[in-house]
Design an enzyme around this catalytic site. Sequence first.
Site, PDB file in Angstrom:
ATOM      1  CG  ASP A  86      -4.535  -5.321   5.094  1.00 57.55           C
ATOM      2  OD1 ASP A  86      -4.482  -6.030   4.042  1.00 57.55           O
ATOM      3  OD2 ASP A  86      -5.437  -5.078   5.876  1.00 57.55           O
TER       4      ASP A  86
ATOM      5  CD  GLU B 135      -3.652  -4.829   0.481  1.00 57.85           C
ATOM      6  OE1 GLU B 135      -4.269  -5.516  -0.295  1.00 57.85           O
ATOM      7  OE2 GLU B 135      -4.059  -4.329   1.298  1.00 57.85           O
TER       8      GLU B 135
END
Length: 621
Positions: free
Chosen positions: A264, A306
Amino acid sequence: MSADRQAEGAQRFDRAGEALVDRLASLYGERGDFAEWLGDLCQALGTLAVARPHDLAALDRQRESRPDWFIEQRMLGYSAYVDRFGGTLAGVAGRIPHLARLGVDYLHLLPFLRARSGDSDGGFAVASFDEVEPAYGSMADLEALTAQLREAGISLCSDLVLNHVADDHAWARAAMAGDADKRAFFHVFADRARADAYEATLGEVFPQAAPGNFTHVPAMGGWVWTTFYPFQWDLNYAHPPVFAEMAQAMLRLANRGVEVFRLDSAPFLWKRPGTNCLNQPEVHVVLAALRACATLVAPGVLLKAEAIVPVEQVMPYFGEGDRRGQECQLAYHSGLMASAWAALAEGDAALPRQLLARTPATPPGTGWITYVRCHDDIVWNVLRPLVESAGGDFHQRIGRAAAFLEGRVPGSFARGAAFQAGDDDAIHGSNGMAAALVGLPDDPHVAPDPAAVRRFVLMHALALWVGAVPLLYMGDELGQGNNADPADRGRIAADGRWLQRPHLSAAAMAALEQQRGVPATTFAALRALVAARRRPGFPAREAVQVVDAGHPGLLALRRGPGALALFHFGREPVAVDLAALGLPADARGAISSGVEDTGRLRTLAPWATLWIIPEREPGDA
Ligand code: OTU
């Protein structure tokens, strides 16, 4: 440990050990205690390797011998929040039959580790990497779930929230209590001037809900770096223990059966004065070091970046130069996703055509995660360089597309909403479920407009054609509309992304069961796409090439010599001569949505999709 496992470990160390040391030395080698720290880390990795369960070690061996196993397998991903999809981890296991019916073999569950109490940004403020969110179950439930998924041939992907932890994580608590080492886990400035100096060149992810990048924390006696919400404290990767902790947290989860990690907010990991603190060279060294740790302990694991940034800045996440192919195996193609929505709004395929034309092939053993919608907004900024290089005014052009998708343009079929934009002229992101954006009805029992169904198919067909791992978003398979749950009204008002975070609709599931309404239509359409993509002739290993089909609305993509897909974003029908595109005139469509066969020509209705796939595997005689 058996002699075999030991020999295997030694081989892995030969392959990845040197890379790990190089990478860590380039980040931390100047420190006096580097050798000792590295020794400790290697010992910890050794312990994790020994603890790796046998079934996972067997999977490692298979995958090591076929590093592009996930490309070959033509994985189909599905992304969902635990609570909204199955209630608990055990409830998610109960949904396996639904996933299997769709052909899913990769399940991304949004953060399920113990989150901050109170608002946790949907679990992206992690309070403990070693506990499951109590409402979802326990670590034992996680292990049971991964085993059940593996049994069903489904790999579990977990978020690894690398950039920050919750303000109630033990590290943050210790820092607030005066622990100097834990204070060094964060970026803290006693005086506001340093924060301001950085602020001058930083962007804002949530300009309205969480303006600025620093939060004054009295217990820390200063300003803490908080890129996202004030309760998400950015970690300081210049401090070696942060890397060591995160690498071990990842591998402990891998040993519990997590097979893919979604890294993330990867671009934010390294801060440099005078820059936007995104995609700094050290970020790539950190990730390559993390990959080397995975190669040593759990080589069957995949890392997924990501990085919601323009495509040229995403490419390095696959590894560049002497690290080519050595960083993340997967990365989100958010540019393709945003450009496709813009194309739908513009009635013209120029943006995805130009974007794909300038997207280089990914290194061997790596590939794209493609998707239509996800739990976040459509981030428009990723298109800025593309629009500007085409000579357009980003603000004007994308502002128009966003307004269309947000239903602010007369005649628009879309029902999205603006995200974090102060007024109608500002653009940041757009929210909405795929069904709402393509104009499918909210009520699952209403017969859908065939044009809306074609738009739904078009968007998904593009993701399934281009991606190594296309990722469906929970609810889209049922054509579920925007979240209208009265219980979520407050959340949606505070953070508009909750518009695309509904509970799996029981009414839609019932309609699917009865083979009625929107859910039956969208589910069948997706199954047809998945089946076509899994035909032996689908050239999963061939790079996508843009072909000029001679019409502004048409996006024509070749994969290898015999496979071609046409995606029609235009608002007028168009006739296409397949022979002119180098295909046999009688080539049969593996997917044919809105296409009429008129002798030599095919007539594509607005939003039509045509896939032509050779009968046999590429290379077969
Ligand atoms: C990611 O998002 C997550 O997907 C979000 O749900 C989280 O809120 C966020 O990290 C913080 O953990 O940082 O690199 O514009 O696209 O926040 C991209 C919204 C991110 C997201 C952005 C994103």
